[in-house]
Write an enzyme that holds these catalytic residues in place. Structure first.
Site, mmCIF file in Angstrom:
data_model
loop_
_atom_site.group_PDB
_atom_site.id
_atom_site.type_symbol
_atom_site.label_atom_id
_atom_site.label_comp_id
_atom_site.label_asym_id
_atom_site.label_seq_id
_atom_site.Cartn_x
_atom_site.Cartn_y
_atom_site.Cartn_z
ATOM 1 N N GLU A 81 0.839 -1.196 0.000
ATOM 2 C CA GLU A 81 0.000 0.000 0.000
ATOM 3 C C GLU A 81 0.884 1.260 0.000
ATOM 4 O OE1 GLU A 81 -3.304 1.823 3.156
ATOM 5 O OE2 GLU A 81 -1.996 0.144 3.715
ATOM 6 N N ILE A 83 1.469 5.050 1.139
ATOM 7 C CA ILE A 83 1.042 5.940 2.212
ATOM 8 C C ILE A 83 1.564 7.342 1.897
ATOM 9 C CG2 ILE A 83 1.050 6.381 4.693
ATOM 10 C CD1 ILE A 83 -0.267 3.720 3.860
ATOM 11 N N ASP A 179 14.817 -2.604 12.209
ATOM 12 C CA ASP A 179 15.634 -1.647 11.451
ATOM 13 C C ASP A 179 15.039 -0.253 11.664
ATOM 14 O OD1 ASP A 179 17.487 -0.487 9.810
ATOM 15 O OD2 ASP A 179 16.694 -1.293 7.936
#
Length: 273
Positions: A81, A83, A179
């Site tokens: 997706e 964003i 991370d």
């Protein structure tokens, strides 16, 4: 490569990809025929795609922090997706969400996400995940030694740190992003911090927080304050930041060399104070 991205996105989403532009490296923003936008990332390593896809699913599973949904993946392409980026705003929600993510836990230190590969990646560096019972063993054998072997750094300062690993407060394995530098905290138009590009595994939560502090994070004091409200940190956590930063610093030594070698040695010395 743009044509390959269009083909991969069409096949993986079932919706025609009509245009794409490169965001960076092998990462593309792709327009779909239905008006939607997705991000397509190409990895040369099959295990890297699977590791990131399963990491995204795993940190999304508790529903406590926003994460881009996985739209599809194959051996070399991951589609997620898109964003829309915005400005940092709701630092407190991020801090509380991160604490709740850590509290969601993991089966063991070194556990990969469910159905994720043991041979994973952090950025372009290999990262191995093998479940063990002791955090000290995990951090020494899976987060320090593999990167020392790939560097020209002297071993002695880091081996001296091993005894200090047993001084880190005993806590259950946390569900880590893995991370969590500031570039992987994606502030969206809704003001929330979305987590991207994870290298998720079971570890000590202070490692995520130490990485967040390594390169700075907007409104970090507010993030950490809200975190503490949900999941208070053990006494002395600030003094242990250099210890936990050894992992990302050694990864940077392997990937980029340069000044990161001196930073890693300085962190090792700081961890011994």
């Amino acid at each position: 490569m743009t044509e390959a991205a269009l083909t991969a996105v069409t096949e993986l989403t079932g919706v025609e990809a009509v245009s794409a532009h490169r965001l960076s490296g092998s990462v593309y923003e792709v327009d779909l025929a239905d008006g939607d936008l997705v991000v397509a990332k190409r990895h040369s390593q099959i295990s890297a795609v699977l590791a990131e896809a399963k990491s995204l699913d795993w940190i999304a599973e508790p529903g406590v922090v926003p994460v881009p949904a996985v739209r599809g993946h194959n051996d070399h392409w991951l589609v997620i997706e898109q964003i829309e980026p915005g400005q940092p705003a709701d630092a407190e929600a991020f801090g509380r969400g991160l604490a709740s993510l850590h509290l969601a836990g993991a089966p063991a230190f070194g556990s990969p996400p469910p159905d994720g590969p043991a041979d994973a990646w952090i950025g372009l560096a290999p990262m191995y995940n093998k479940p063990v019972t002791s955090w000290a063993e995990f951090f020494a054998t899976q987060r320090i030694e593999p990167y020392l072997r790939r560097s020209n750094l002297p071993w002695a300062p880091f081996e001296a740190v091993y005894a200090r690993l047993h001084d880190v407060p005993d806590e259950p394995p946390a569900r880590l992003h893995g991370d969590l530098w500031s570039g992987n905290v994606h502030w969206a138009t809704d003001g929330r911090a979305w987590l991207i590009d994870p290298a998720a595994h079971g570890g000590h939560r202070e490692t995520d927080l130490a990485m967040l502090q390594l390169f700075g994070c907007p409104m970090l004091d507010r993030v950490l304050g809200a975190y503490q409200e949900v999941y208070p940190l053990a006494d002395g956590w600030q003094a242990r930041v250099p210890l936990h930063q050894l992992f990302p610093l050694l990864v940077h030594v392997v990937l980029f060399g340069g000044g990161y070698a001196s930073q890693a040695l300085s962190a090792a010395r700081a961890a011994l104070r």
